[in-house]
Scaffold this active site. Structure first.
Site, short mmCIF file in Angstrom:
data_model
loop_
_atom_site.label_atom_id
_atom_site.label_comp_id
_atom_site.label_asym_id
_atom_site.label_seq_id
_atom_site.Cartn_x
_atom_site.Cartn_y
_atom_site.Cartn_z
N ALA A 112 0.77 -1.24 0.00
CA ALA A 112 0.00 0.00 0.00
C ALA A 112 0.80 1.29 0.00
CB ALA A 112 -0.96 0.00 1.19
N PRO A 114 2.99 4.47 -0.93
CA PRO A 114 2.79 5.48 0.11
C PRO A 114 1.34 5.77 0.49
CG PRO A 114 3.20 6.54 -1.98
CD PRO A 114 3.35 5.08 -2.24
N GLY A 115 0.37 5.20 -0.22
CA GLY A 115 -1.01 5.34 0.22
C GLY A 115 -1.99 5.88 -0.80
N CYS A 232 3.31 -0.99 -12.65
CA CYS A 232 3.69 0.14 -13.50
C CYS A 232 4.77 -0.33 -14.48
CB CYS A 232 4.15 1.34 -12.68
SG CYS A 232 5.51 1.01 -11.55
#
Length: 455
Positions: A112, A114-115, A232
């Site tokens: 998760a 950095p959020g 990514c």
């Protein structure tokens, strides 16, 4: 930059006759820097910078005309928006398509930090849903905790566990997001330094790691549960081939997500099992490289027994939170190291279950320190949507707000005559943090560890 892109990567992408190699290289050559944010629907306010357009697959997503200095913006520190790459906001469209925000679910964001995706899930799911935001790397879990604290919702647990730890919650999650660590080729335009770190060997290494992560977390998925897998990376080994592996190892059904042609998102099919995936290329979409796929789990496996969860009565006096929290009777609580943690009663059993089997960095909203007879409010409460509407507050301007964020003393003249005690400092109606008004002086309680060092 295009002549610096790895030849092996470009060659593999170019083997697809439908791939526009020239446009792809040109997009990297131009090096266009897009800035996008996602608004927090629970903290509506007016922004101090210009919106250039809408992210078409995410209602709260906005493109900015130019990149401001976010550090100088009090609303950034107050959690009014999250700076997030536009392509990854596509997960909001997935949730909307599957109507996952219409019911209470138990969800896990496995990788998760950095959020960004955790705050997106929090905004997209119903308020009585339960989210565990997990990060395995200890040095990254604090930023995850801080970003969720700024977002302000109490139905989330932040954990710091290896994916294998979630085997202790068999069949528990209705939704799992695995935004897997990857070789990062989709971020070449945004981060040129990552080009030097890319190699075919690293792609293979990442693919193997992705399979390990997925295998570790699979026992915690419920029958009929949704798995969202993303990277990514542009490499098929980390994307479509992972989908084929999942179909071979587990009982999954691929889910097709509707697209609009104008978005420029490319729909793909894995070679063996024809599983749907969605690719974002910078020459086709207004965003960086991204891959996402959605699968439904059809297998049957053991379920975590909630019968073993014991509910404990809160040690807080009945009226302890009346002056601090709106509708305090709607929330359950526990005290850890004198800190009061609050969360919706609807998720109380799930929080207790997570406490039993995981290492938790935070649970719900830590609203303050209970000293036996009174509560010393925390910065978390200042950021939270739970705060009582009649708490004393003072509206200040931009310069004073920036000084507050630097932990500088504020002029007592900014506060109404006769005001004393704890007070929320607000900018454009949004809470920034606490001060204590003591007649001729004002103590600034903005946390030292997150203050702005320089303006």
């Amino acid at each position: 930059m295009s002549n610096l892109l790895p030849n092996a990567l470009v060659r593999k992408l170019g083997s697809n006759p439908l791939f526009d190699e020239k446009a792809f290289l040109d997009a990297h050559e131009r090096g266009e820097k897009l800035t996008s944010i996602r608004l927090n629907p629970n903290k509506p306010t007016s922004l101090d910078f210009e919106i250039a357009g809408e992210v078409p697959w995410c209602e709260e997503g906005k493109y900015l005309k130019e990149r401001p200095k976010f550090t100088l913006d009090p609303l950034f520190h107050a959690g009014c928006y999250y700076v997030q790459e536009a392509s990854s906001m596509f997960i909001a469209h997935v949730i909307e398509t599957l109507k996952l925000g219409d019911k209470a679910i138990k969800a896990l964001d496995l990788c998760a930090a950095p959020g960004g995706k955790s705050t997106l899930l929090n905004a997209s799911f119903s308020s009585d849903s339960f989210l565990i935001a997990n990060e395995i790397i200890k040095t990254r879990v604090n930023i995850l905790r801080d970003n969720l604290m700024h977002w302000g919702l109490p139905n989330t647990v932040v954990s710091n566990n290896d994916p294998s730890s979630f085997r202790r919650l068999p069949g528990f999650f209705d939704f799992i997001l695995v935004d897997a660590p990857c070789s990062g080729s989709g971020m070449f335009r945004k981060d040129e330094d990552s080009i030097d770190e890319w190699s075919e060997a690293n792609v293979k290494l990442c693919s193997e790691r992705q399979k390990r992560i997925l295998a570790d977390v699979m026992p915690s998925m419920s029958t009929g549960g949704i798995l969202v897998y993303s990277t990514c990376s542009y490499s098929e080994e980390e994307n479509e081939q992972i989908l084929d592996w999942l179909h071979e190892e587990y009982e999954f059904e691929t889910i097709r997500i509707p697209l609009e042609e104008a978005w420029g998102v490319e729909e793909t099919l894995s070679s063996k099992h024809q599983a749907y995936g969605y690719r974002f290329y910078p020459h086709k979409t207004k965003g960086e490289g991204f891959f996402v796929a959605v699968l439904k789990f059809k297998g049957i496996q053991p379920m975590f027994s909630m019968k073993k969860i014991k509910m404990e009565k809160s040690p807080l006096p009945k009226d302890a939170l009346v002056n601090w929290v709106e509708n305090p009777n709607d929330y359950a609580s526990f005290i850890h190291n004198e800190n009061v943690h609050l969360f919706p009663k609807s998720v109380e059993a799930y929080v207790k279950a997570a406490q039993q089997v995981l290492y938790l960095k935070n649970a719900g909203t830590m609203i303050g320190k209970w000293l036996g007879k009174e509560l010393v409010p925390s910065h978390d409460l200042a950021m939270s949507v739970l705060q009582a509407k009649d708490i004393s507050s003072a509206e200040i301007g931009l310069a004073d707000a920036q000084n507050f964020l630097r932990k500088e003393p504020l002029d007592p003249a900014l506060f109404p005559a006769g005001m004393k005690g704890w007070c929320l400092v607000k900018y454009k109606g949004i809470s920034l943090g606490w001060v204590k008004v003591l007649g001729n002086r004002v103590n600034n309680y903005y946390p030292k560890e997150i203050r702005i060092a320089n303006l």
